[in-house]
Motif scaffolding. Structure first.
Motif, PDB file in Angstrom:
ATOM      1  N   LYS A 229     -11.926 -16.583   0.893  1.00  0.00           N
ATOM      2  CA  LYS A 229     -10.697 -17.119   1.472  1.00  0.00           C
ATOM      3  C   LYS A 229     -10.108 -16.120   2.463  1.00  0.00           C
ATOM      4  CE  LYS A 229      -9.716 -20.023  -2.582  1.00  0.00           C
ATOM      5  NZ  LYS A 229      -8.801 -20.240  -3.751  1.00  0.00           N
TER       6      LYS A 229
ATOM      7  N   TYR B  20     -10.461 -30.056  -1.120  1.00  0.00           N
ATOM      8  CA  TYR B  20      -9.551 -29.969  -2.270  1.00  0.00           C
ATOM      9  C   TYR B  20      -8.953 -31.333  -2.635  1.00  0.00           C
ATOM     10  CZ  TYR B  20      -9.536 -24.810  -2.402  1.00  0.00           C
ATOM     11  OH  TYR B  20      -9.875 -23.471  -2.540  1.00  0.00           O
TER      12      TYR B  20
ATOM     13  N   LEU C 131      -7.107 -32.186  -5.805  1.00  0.00           N
ATOM     14  CA  LEU C 131      -5.818 -31.543  -6.073  1.00  0.00           C
ATOM     15  C   LEU C 131      -4.705 -32.119  -5.207  1.00  0.00           C
ATOM     16  CD1 LEU C 131      -7.122 -27.848  -6.204  1.00  0.00           C
ATOM     17  CD2 LEU C 131      -6.655 -29.364  -8.137  1.00  0.00           C
TER      18      LEU C 131
ATOM     19  N   PHE D 289       1.334 -27.758  -5.352  1.00  0.00           N
ATOM     20  CA  PHE D 289       0.940 -26.637  -4.491  1.00  0.00           C
ATOM     21  C   PHE D 289      -0.075 -27.029  -3.418  1.00  0.00           C
ATOM     22  CE2 PHE D 289      -1.710 -26.534  -8.348  1.00  0.00           C
ATOM     23  CZ  PHE D 289      -2.988 -26.578  -7.797  1.00  0.00           C
TER      24      PHE D 289
ATOM     25  N   LEU E 115      -1.562 -24.673  -0.467  1.00  0.00           N
ATOM     26  CA  LEU E 115      -2.972 -24.299  -0.600  1.00  0.00           C
ATOM     27  C   LEU E 115      -3.720 -24.545   0.720  1.00  0.00           C
ATOM     28  CD1 LEU E 115      -5.555 -23.593  -2.231  1.00  0.00           C
ATOM     29  CD2 LEU E 115      -5.593 -25.976  -3.023  1.00  0.00           C
TER      30      LEU E 115
ATOM     31  N   TYR F 129      -2.556 -22.034   3.315  1.00  0.00           N
ATOM     32  CA  TYR F 129      -3.122 -20.702   3.000  1.00  0.00           C
ATOM     33  C   TYR F 129      -4.540 -20.577   3.537  1.00  0.00           C
ATOM     34  CZ  TYR F 129      -5.693 -17.893  -0.660  1.00  0.00           C
ATOM     35  OH  TYR F 129      -6.531 -17.067  -1.367  1.00  0.00           O
TER      36      TYR F 129
ATOM     37  N   ARG G 264     -19.024 -18.671 -11.726  1.00  0.00           N
ATOM     38  CA  ARG G 264     -17.613 -18.750 -12.122  1.00  0.00           C
ATOM     39  C   ARG G 264     -17.228 -17.544 -12.991  1.00  0.00           C
ATOM     40  NH1 ARG G 264     -14.135 -22.815  -9.919  1.00  0.00           N
ATOM     41  NH2 ARG G 264     -12.971 -22.781 -11.862  1.00  0.00           N
TER      42      ARG G 264
ATOM     43  N   THR H  76      -8.890 -18.979 -12.530  1.00  0.00           N
ATOM     44  CA  THR H  76      -8.138 -19.395 -11.338  1.00  0.00           C
ATOM     45  C   THR H  76      -7.012 -18.408 -11.031  1.00  0.00           C
ATOM     46  OG1 THR H  76      -8.669 -21.698 -11.786  1.00  0.00           O
ATOM     47  CG2 THR H  76      -6.790 -21.287 -10.330  1.00  0.00           C
TER      48      THR H  76
ATOM     49  N   ARG I  61     -11.713 -11.881  -9.076  1.00  0.00           N
ATOM     50  CA  ARG I  61     -10.260 -12.091  -9.074  1.00  0.00           C
ATOM     51  C   ARG I  61      -9.544 -11.090  -9.973  1.00  0.00           C
ATOM     52  NH1 ARG I  61     -10.693 -18.681  -9.475  1.00  0.00           N
ATOM     53  NH2 ARG I  61     -10.837 -19.156  -7.250  1.00  0.00           N
TER      54      ARG I  61
ATOM     55  N   VAL J 253      -2.177 -16.386  -8.020  1.00  0.00           N
ATOM     56  CA  VAL J 253      -3.043 -17.568  -7.959  1.00  0.00           C
ATOM     57  C   VAL J 253      -3.127 -18.129  -6.528  1.00  0.00           C
ATOM     58  CG1 VAL J 253      -1.221 -19.241  -8.569  1.00  0.00           C
ATOM     59  CG2 VAL J 253      -3.608 -19.717  -9.171  1.00  0.00           C
ATOM     60  N   GLY J 254      -2.055 -17.950  -5.775  1.00  0.00           N
ATOM     61  CA  GLY J 254      -2.044 -18.431  -4.388  1.00  0.00           C
ATOM     62  C   GLY J 254      -2.685 -17.452  -3.403  1.00  0.00           C
TER      63      GLY J 254
ATOM     64  N   ASN K 184      -6.000 -15.834  -4.316  1.00  0.00           N
ATOM     65  CA  ASN K 184      -7.033 -15.462  -5.301  1.00  0.00           C
ATOM     66  C   ASN K 184      -8.421 -15.246  -4.696  1.00  0.00           C
ATOM     67  OD1 ASN K 184      -7.658 -18.115  -4.914  1.00  0.00           O
ATOM     68  ND2 ASN K 184      -7.525 -18.726  -7.060  1.00  0.00           N
TER      69      ASN K 184
ATOM     70  N   GLY L  75     -15.193 -20.866  -5.675  1.00  0.00           N
ATOM     71  CA  GLY L  75     -16.550 -21.177  -6.137  1.00  0.00           C
ATOM     72  C   GLY L  75     -16.552 -22.552  -6.782  1.00  0.00           C
TER      73      GLY L  75
HETATM   74  P1  IDP Z   1     -10.413 -22.688  -8.883  1.00  0.00           P
HETATM   75  O1  IDP Z   1     -10.328 -22.149  -7.474  1.00  0.00           O
HETATM   76  O2  IDP Z   1     -10.443 -21.578  -9.911  1.00  0.00           O
HETATM   77  O3  IDP Z   1     -11.529 -23.689  -9.072  1.00  0.00           O
HETATM   78  P2  IDP Z   1      -8.598 -24.960  -8.870  1.00  0.00           P
HETATM   79  O4  IDP Z   1      -7.837 -25.468 -10.035  1.00  0.00           O
HETATM   80  O5  IDP Z   1      -9.746 -25.773  -8.375  1.00  0.00           O
HETATM   81  O6  IDP Z   1      -9.041 -23.457  -9.182  1.00  0.00           O
HETATM   82  O7  IDP Z   1      -7.546 -24.776  -7.691  1.00  0.00           O
HETATM   83  C1  IDP Z   1      -7.995 -24.550  -6.380  1.00  0.00           C
HETATM   84  C2  IDP Z   1      -7.149 -23.471  -5.769  1.00  0.00           C
HETATM   85  O8  IDP Z   1      -5.806 -23.906  -5.684  1.00  0.00           O
HETATM   86  C3  IDP Z   1      -7.068 -22.162  -6.556  1.00  0.00           C
HETATM   87  O9  IDP Z   1      -8.175 -21.318  -6.339  1.00  0.00           O
HETATM   88  C4  IDP Z   1      -5.788 -21.575  -6.015  1.00  0.00           C
HETATM   89  O10 IDP Z   1      -6.004 -20.989  -4.730  1.00  0.00           O
HETATM   90  C5  IDP Z   1      -4.935 -22.804  -5.846  1.00  0.00           C
HETATM   91  N1  IDP Z   1      -4.090 -23.046  -7.019  1.00  0.00           N
HETATM   92  C6  IDP Z   1      -4.477 -23.522  -8.213  1.00  0.00           C
HETATM   93  N2  IDP Z   1      -3.444 -23.606  -9.065  1.00  0.00           N
HETATM   94  C7  IDP Z   1      -2.379 -23.153  -8.383  1.00  0.00           C
HETATM   95  C8  IDP Z   1      -0.988 -22.972  -8.711  1.00  0.00           C
HETATM   96  O11 IDP Z   1      -0.542 -23.257  -9.833  1.00  0.00           O
HETATM   97  N3  IDP Z   1      -0.184 -22.484  -7.731  1.00  0.00           N
HETATM   98  C9  IDP Z   1      -0.645 -22.174  -6.489  1.00  0.00           C
HETATM   99  N4  IDP Z   1      -1.931 -22.310  -6.137  1.00  0.00           N
HETATM  100  C10 IDP Z   1      -2.789 -22.799  -7.068  1.00  0.00           C
END
Ligand code: IDP
Ligand code: MG
Length: 160
Positions: free
Chosen positions: A20, A60, A63, A68, A72, A75, A96, A102, A113, A120-121, A123, A127
């Motif tokens: 990223k 994505y 999601l 978020f 996302l 970002y 993973r 995450t 990570r 988390v925002g 990270n 993958g």
């Molecule tokens: P992952 O990347 O570990 O597979 P996912 O749940 O698929 O996680 O979420 C995709 C991406 O969205 C995360 O890597 C992160 O950048 C962002 N994200 C996930 N949950 C949150 C959150 O609660 N707040 C802000 N960003 C989030």
């Protein structure tokens, strides 16, 4: 072409990885690539790009209804990112584990990570979470002729 992988003895599969924009900006590309390389995985595709909002919304899409989601997409769309395809035995599950959870705060030390991130925002890396999503994401980000089939001279020293 992707079909081939389902029929090999060792369930060799493919993983889509994206470094990223924070990972690129922070100079972590080399160390991230190294972690997959040294495990024994084979790099079969790599490119740097500035991803469009369109491709990120598709990437994505599961999601899309999360609070978020807009942040996302903003970002990652700052770019540039490095998109990669890696190949190896059980690579989705093991990949993973190399990446971590995450949320970097939930990620073990020794994971990407867990070692390099705090939020988390921010990270660092994406993958794929399943073989099916890896194939979907590879088809989204790469054209067939951007994936390189090559023989790694170490293969017989990585696989028995
Ligand atoms: P992952 O990347 O570990 O597979 P996912 O749940 O698929 O996680 O979420 C995709 C991406 O969205 C995360 O890597 C992160 O950048 C962002 N994200 C996930 N949950 C949150 C959150 O609660 N707040 C802000 N960003 C989030
Ligand atoms: Mg995910």
């Amino acid at each position: 072409f992707l079909f081939f992988y389902f029929f090999t003895i060792f369930i060799i599969s493919l993983l889509f990885i994206m470094i990223k924009p924070d990972g690129v900006q922070r100079g972590l590309c080399g160390v991230i690539i190294k972690r997959f390389e040294r495990k024994g995985y084979k790099l079969i595709g790599l490119k740097m790009l500035n991803p469009t909002e369109e491709i990120l919304k598709e990437h994505y899409k599961d999601l899309a209804d999360k609070p978020f989601f807009k942040k996302l997409v903003n970002y990652i769309s700052q770019g540039p990112v490095i998109a990669m395809v890696w190949e190896g035995v059980d690579i989705v599950k093991q990949g993973r584990r190399i990446i971590g959870e995450t949320n970097p705060l939930d990620s073990a030390v020794g994971t990407i990570r867990g070692d390099f991130g705090l939020e988390v925002g921010r990270n660092i890396i994406h993958g794929s979470d399943s073989v099916a999503s890896a194939n979907r994401e590879i088809n989204l980000w790469f054209k067939a002729d951007e994936l390189i089939q090559w023989k790694n001279h170490s293969t017989e020293w990585i696989y028995e």
